[in-house]
Design a protein around this motif. Sequence first.
Motif, PDB file in Angstrom:
ATOM      1  N   PHE A 275       0.833  -1.195   0.000  1.00 55.34           N
ATOM      2  CA  PHE A 275       0.000   0.000   0.000  1.00 55.34           C
ATOM      3  C   PHE A 275       0.873   1.251   0.000  1.00 55.34           C
ATOM      4  N   LEU A 276       0.387   2.288  -0.664  1.00 58.48           N
ATOM      5  CA  LEU A 276       1.018   3.593  -0.595  1.00 58.48           C
ATOM      6  C   LEU A 276       0.021   4.530   0.078  1.00 58.48           C
ATOM      7  N   PHE A 277       0.394   5.028   1.259  1.00 56.78           N
ATOM      8  CA  PHE A 277      -0.497   5.894   2.031  1.00 56.78           C
ATOM      9  C   PHE A 277      -0.143   7.351   1.780  1.00 56.78           C
ATOM     10  N   LYS A 278      -1.126   8.085   1.256  1.00 54.88           N
ATOM     11  CA  LYS A 278      -0.959   9.515   1.012  1.00 54.88           C
ATOM     12  C   LYS A 278      -2.003  10.250   1.870  1.00 54.88           C
ATOM     13  N   GLY A 279      -1.531  11.167   2.683  1.00 57.11           N
ATOM     14  CA  GLY A 279      -2.467  11.912   3.523  1.00 57.11           C
ATOM     15  C   GLY A 279      -2.807  11.215   4.821  1.00 57.11           C
ATOM     16  N   PHE A 280      -2.105  10.151   5.125  1.00 52.91           N
ATOM     17  CA  PHE A 280      -2.318   9.433   6.379  1.00 52.91           C
ATOM     18  C   PHE A 280      -1.035   8.668   6.696  1.00 52.91           C
ATOM     19  N   PRO A 281      -0.511   8.827   7.906  1.00 50.27           N
ATOM     20  CA  PRO A 281      -1.063   9.566   9.052  1.00 50.27           C
ATOM     21  C   PRO A 281      -0.723  11.061   8.998  1.00 50.27           C
ATOM     22  N   TYR A 288       0.090   5.967  15.250  1.00 49.18           N
ATOM     23  CA  TYR A 288      -0.070   4.758  16.060  1.00 49.18           C
ATOM     24  C   TYR A 288      -1.215   3.904  15.539  1.00 49.18           C
ATOM     25  N   ILE A 289      -2.247   4.568  15.042  1.00 51.62           N
ATOM     26  CA  ILE A 289      -3.392   3.844  14.467  1.00 51.62           C
ATOM     27  C   ILE A 289      -2.945   3.049  13.242  1.00 51.62           C
ATOM     28  N   LEU A 290      -2.147   3.694  12.375  1.00 50.23           N
ATOM     29  CA  LEU A 290      -1.676   3.009  11.164  1.00 50.23           C
ATOM     30  C   LEU A 290      -0.819   1.800  11.530  1.00 50.23           C
ATOM     31  N   ASP A 291       0.085   1.976  12.489  1.00 45.20           N
ATOM     32  CA  ASP A 291       0.920   0.847  12.916  1.00 45.20           C
ATOM     33  C   ASP A 291       0.055  -0.313  13.396  1.00 45.20           C
ATOM     34  N   PRO A 350       5.784  16.463  13.435  1.00 44.03           N
ATOM     35  CA  PRO A 350       6.129  15.539  14.532  1.00 44.03           C
ATOM     36  C   PRO A 350       5.995  14.063  14.146  1.00 44.03           C
ATOM     37  N   VAL A 351       5.068  13.750  13.249  1.00 45.69           N
ATOM     38  CA  VAL A 351       4.915  12.371  12.771  1.00 45.69           C
ATOM     39  C   VAL A 351       6.155  11.969  11.974  1.00 45.69           C
ATOM     40  N   ILE A 352       6.611  12.877  11.117  1.00 45.17           N
ATOM     41  CA  ILE A 352       7.803  12.599  10.317  1.00 45.17           C
ATOM     42  C   ILE A 352       9.001  12.371  11.232  1.00 45.17           C
ATOM     43  N   GLU A 353       9.092  13.164  12.285  1.00 48.11           N
ATOM     44  CA  GLU A 353      10.202  13.009  13.236  1.00 48.11           C
ATOM     45  C   GLU A 353      10.126  11.660  13.942  1.00 48.11           C
ATOM     46  N   LYS A 354       8.899  11.240  14.269  1.00 49.70           N
ATOM     47  CA  LYS A 354       8.729   9.934  14.924  1.00 49.70           C
ATOM     48  C   LYS A 354       9.159   8.808  13.984  1.00 49.70           C
ATOM     49  N   TYR A 355       8.671   8.840  12.751  1.00 47.44           N
ATOM     50  CA  TYR A 355       9.019   7.796  11.786  1.00 47.44           C
ATOM     51  C   TYR A 355      10.493   7.847  11.419  1.00 47.44           C
TER      52      TYR A 355
END
Length: 389
Positions: A275-281, A288-291, A350-355
């Motif tokens: 899958f390629l996720f665009k716009g999520f998360p 965390y939901i995606l994981d 912040p999501v990018i920093e987490k990943y």
Amino acid sequence: MLNIALFGPPGAGKGTQSEFLIKKYNLFYISTGDLLRNELANKTKLGLDAEHIIASGGLVSDEIIVQIIENTITENPNANGFLFDGFPRTNIQAYILEGLMIKLNTSLNRLISIKLDEEISVQRLLNRGITSGRSDDNETVVRTRLREYTEKTLPVLQFYKDKGVYLEVDGSQEIGKVTSDIDDIIQSELSKSLFNIVLFGSPGSGRSTQGKAIAKAFGLEYVSTGEMLKEELKNDPEVTLKYLEIIERGEFVPDEVVVQLIEKKLAKTKNAKGFLFKGFPRNLVQSYILDGLLKKHGSSVSQCIELDVPVLEVIRRIDERSHSTADVSYYTTTSKIVKRLQIYENKTIPVIEKYNQLHEVIKVNGVGTLEEVFQRLSFEIQNGIKNMR
């Protein structure tokens, strides 16, 4: 996650093959003997319980062993998978491991058995005894160990044959050929693994255009929360009335709505390579939901990419888009554009920093022609797929 059980009689070369698998595929090695000795040395509660049993002449129970294994797996979340050496040893332990894998939302991919004729095993161990000086490498002891292995292992092997995850290799071949045969099995198994990309980028970075092109080129299912929501709005008037005002303000609909859409998409998609996720998360909660969603489907995030476009170029593109006929209501006014960019800065960065800590987010220059950017993205994705294998 790649979970492998490696079996073979004494003298089959499991140690050598285990070292290869651990090093090449970054697997965490699970040997119940080693784990138990570690628990005893560290005097953990489980270790002390086992110590009392051993001191009284008893055998450590499956209940203690499975708790030690579960703790080991949960304490190593960043492992690519686990290599079980000589476990499960009994039919009961096979059922226990099956239940544990289900509890941990994973499974045993393959049981690989290194098959070796008894006489070859005996000869190898006797030869080893000459150089190692090990007292247990004499013919009487060796044949007893081989008999015990056969009697205890046959039911376990049959268990996994019935499940369709059993494969064997010829252990009488030279070491390099055994390694090659095992590696072929792992490669075949990995080819079934989903390759999941999270594509980041600010509004106007070209995520939609590039995301669709990349998904098509690599056989991935394109997952755009925005497009799925638009489709939902068309089909459900009540949803339209409820969330149209939120969308018009340039804000995001509640997580529970988006999660249901993605869950539905994951469940109904068949035969995709990933899958390629665009716009999520878009925020930490959604990450965390995606994981969790991917783990539920036996998968995980494989690669994170950020399309890097300078702010002034982003604003230029968005301004240009606002004068087009594109149906993007949140680009119609300057205030909405600014708000959208602020939300990205405050919530998504912040999501990018987490990943980036977990997966290393790859920055790709998003400036240039569509083909130039596509080629840059393709290069990184091809490397990602290669490294995954």
